[in-house]
Write an enzyme that holds these catalytic residues in place. Structure first.
Site, PDB file in Angstrom:
ATOM      1  NE  ARG A 103      70.328  26.778  95.334  1.00  0.00           N
ATOM      2  CZ  ARG A 103      71.949  27.503  95.970  1.00  0.00           C
ATOM      3  NH1 ARG A 103      72.666  26.700  97.085  1.00  0.00           N
ATOM      4  NH2 ARG A 103      71.533  28.796  95.803  1.00  0.00           N
ATOM      5  CD  GLN A 147      74.400  31.421  91.424  1.00  0.00           C
ATOM      6  OE1 GLN A 147      73.748  30.314  91.038  1.00  0.00           O
ATOM      7  NE2 GLN A 147      75.002  31.451  93.468  1.00  0.00           N
ATOM      8  CG  ASP A 293      73.249  35.391  99.494  1.00  0.00           C
ATOM      9  OD1 ASP A 293      72.665  35.145  99.029  1.00  0.00           O
ATOM     10  OD2 ASP A 293      74.343  35.421  98.815  1.00  0.00           O
ATOM     11  CE  LYS A 320      69.037  33.226  96.351  1.00  0.00           C
ATOM     12  NZ  LYS A 320      69.794  33.130  94.749  1.00  0.00           N
TER      13      LYS A 320
HETATM   14  C1  S3P Z   1      76.134  34.891  93.825  1.00  0.00           C
HETATM   15  C2  S3P Z   1      74.198  34.975  93.501  1.00  0.00           C
HETATM   16  C3  S3P Z   1      73.504  34.858  94.070  1.00  0.00           C
HETATM   17  C4  S3P Z   1      74.041  34.623  95.531  1.00  0.00           C
HETATM   18  C5  S3P Z   1      74.965  33.800  96.019  1.00  0.00           C
HETATM   19  C6  S3P Z   1      75.639  34.317  95.293  1.00  0.00           C
HETATM   20  C7  S3P Z   1      77.122  35.376  92.690  1.00  0.00           C
HETATM   21  O1  S3P Z   1      72.123  33.723  93.779  1.00  0.00           O
HETATM   22  O2  S3P Z   1      72.462  34.645  96.491  1.00  0.00           O
HETATM   23  O3  S3P Z   1      75.254  33.454  97.619  1.00  0.00           O
HETATM   24  O4  S3P Z   1      77.893  35.140  93.600  1.00  0.00           O
HETATM   25  O5  S3P Z   1      76.764  34.589  91.803  1.00  0.00           O
HETATM   26  P1  S3P Z   1      71.899  34.663  92.663  1.00  0.00           P
HETATM   27  O6  S3P Z   1      72.829  34.259  91.048  1.00  0.00           O
HETATM   28  O7  S3P Z   1      71.681  32.729  92.133  1.00  0.00           O
HETATM   29  O8  S3P Z   1      70.209  35.583  92.642  1.00  0.00           O
END
Ligand code: S3P
Length: 412
Positions: A103, A147, A293, A320
């Site tokens: 990833r 994230q 998700d 993902k």
């Molecule tokens: C998350 C953000 C999302 C999500 C992941 C959890 C988080 O990802 O898909 O399961 O806890 O900040 P991205 O930030 O890459 O969109």
């Protein structure tokens, strides 16, 4: 419902950065979150479990760990921990399983580098970082990733330089909400987020709400199985996580919210879903972040609805735990559903579902859970090639689904 995964990771990390004691209840004890707990412990803070879902974290300055930090299958663990560690004068190597090692990490490496962190490695794990001595940043967060936003904000706690994140679309804001709960100053208008001058965290009580991304499987089951009614209590209803509830409503599902209330800056409440006629709908790219998700399970609901569903703007799904866009089109088609990826859109024609296929999950927990729920709405049982990875996010999935009447068998 189990505790929310995003909030659980953040509670452990912020607890580890805070001065004093943080007591967490309702923590999701899944493999992903256990990876974060072990990582925070390896970086210096004390992290202890004292009952089911009950954890205590005593913050401490983070230090170089003795061994590589194992993030397992979890992108949230890897990206948030790199950000949180970046403010300290330490060296740490981050590793993950096969899926996580594929990833993209450049999206978090680049902003941290521009803040002054030094990295060894490429744009994927394993990566070694040397933290400390951070500079200011104004980061354009494209694609909108909670994230990456969280990593930059957590890194910024370790400096007093200006830290701003600008997003094209608002992504989930649990870090901002929890940072305030721990005493930090965070300003945001939903698109532009800035750390204020107050950046010292103090230990707090954290009560983790139920995970809407886990509840979505039970809600979907109720929406597609005649005669069903499912009620879930104390679920996180943050608007930036509620896209799937809105999607169900738009498709005509009978969904009721009760007892909606605030809890530590988040919104929580009870959700009841009853079976009724559901219809295909169109979803635009702006709607995706609030249900990113839940797209696999939304595609399953679409397969059981009347008419066509088109979900646009799914490019991020390819990054993902698996290429979810490709695997959903493949799994649904194997079960007799007319489904295809059209560029970065997923198009599903609903109707009676045949089922009766073995579906490839590539070890992706949400692909497995979505297809098992599809089995409830199909004429023939649906088989998935691997169910162990479900424990990364929803260890009690089988028991919870059996508890509402689903027949799930283990095949050997
Ligand atoms: C998350 C953000 C999302 C999500 C992941 C959890 C988080 O990802 O898909 O399961 O806890 O900040 P991205 O930030 O890459 O969109």
């Amino acid at each position: 419902m189990p505790g929310d995964k995003s909030v659980s990771h953040r509670a452990l990390i912020l607890g580890g950065l805070a001065e004093g004691e943080t007591v967490i209840s309702g923590l999701l004890e899944s493999e992903d979150v256990q990876a974060t707990a072990a990582a925070v412990r390896a970086l210096g803070p004390r992290v202890e479990r004292f009952g089911p879902g009950r954890w205590r974290v005593i913050g401490a300055p983070w230090r170089s760990p003795d061994a590589p930090i194992e993030c397992g299958n979890s992108g949230t663990a890897a990206r948030l921990l790199m950000g949180a560690a970046a403010g300290f004068d330490l060296t740490a190597t981050f590793v993950g399983d096969e899926s996580l090692s594929r990833r993209p990490m450049g999206r978090v490496r680049r902003p941290l580098e521009s803040m002054g962190v030094r990295f060894e490695g490429g744009d994927t794990l394993p990566l070694t970082m040397h933290g400390g001595g951070l500079r200011s940043i104004e980061h354009l967060n494209v694609p909108a990733s909670a994230q990456v936003k969280s990593a930059v904000l957590l890194a910024g706690l370790g400096s007093d330089a200006p830290v701003t994140v600008i997003e094209p679309l608002p992504s989930r804001n649990h870090s901002e909400i929890m940072l305030r709960h721990f005493g930090a100053e965070v300003e945001t208008d939903g698109r532009v987020t800035r750390l204020g001058a107050a950046r010292k965290l103090e230990g707090r009580l954290v009560s983790v709400p139920g995970d809407p991304s886990a509840a979505a499987f039970a809600w979907a089951a109720a929406a597609i199985v005649p005669g069903s009614e499912v009620r879930t209590e104390g679920v996180l209803l943050n608007p930036l996580r509620s896209g799937f509830i809105m999607a169900l409503q738009r498709m005509g599902a009978d969904v009721r919210l009760d007892n909606v209330r605030g809890s530590q800056g988040e919104t929580i409440g009870d959700v009841r879903v009853r079976f009724g006629p559901i219809f295909g709908a169109e979803f635009t790219p702006e709607e995706i972040p609030s249900m990113v998700d839940e797209i696999p399970i939304l595609a399953v609901v679409a397969a059981c609805a009347r008419g066509e569903t088109r979900i646009e703007g799914l490019d991020e799904l390819r990054h993902k735990e698996s290429d979810r866009l490709a695997l959903m089109a493949e799994g649904l088609s194997a079960c007799g559903v007319e489904a295809r990826a059209d560029g970065d859109a997923l198009v599903v024609r609903g109707g009676p579902v045949r089922g009766g296929a073995a579906v490839r999950t590539e070890g992706d927990h949400r692909i497995a859970m979505a297809h098992l729920v599809l089995g409830l709405g199909a004429a023939e049982p649906v088989e998935v090639d691997e169910a162990e990875m479900i424990a990364t996010s929803f260890p009690g999935f089988r028991e919870a689904m059996r508890g509402i009447g689903a027949g799930i068998e283990e095949l050997r």
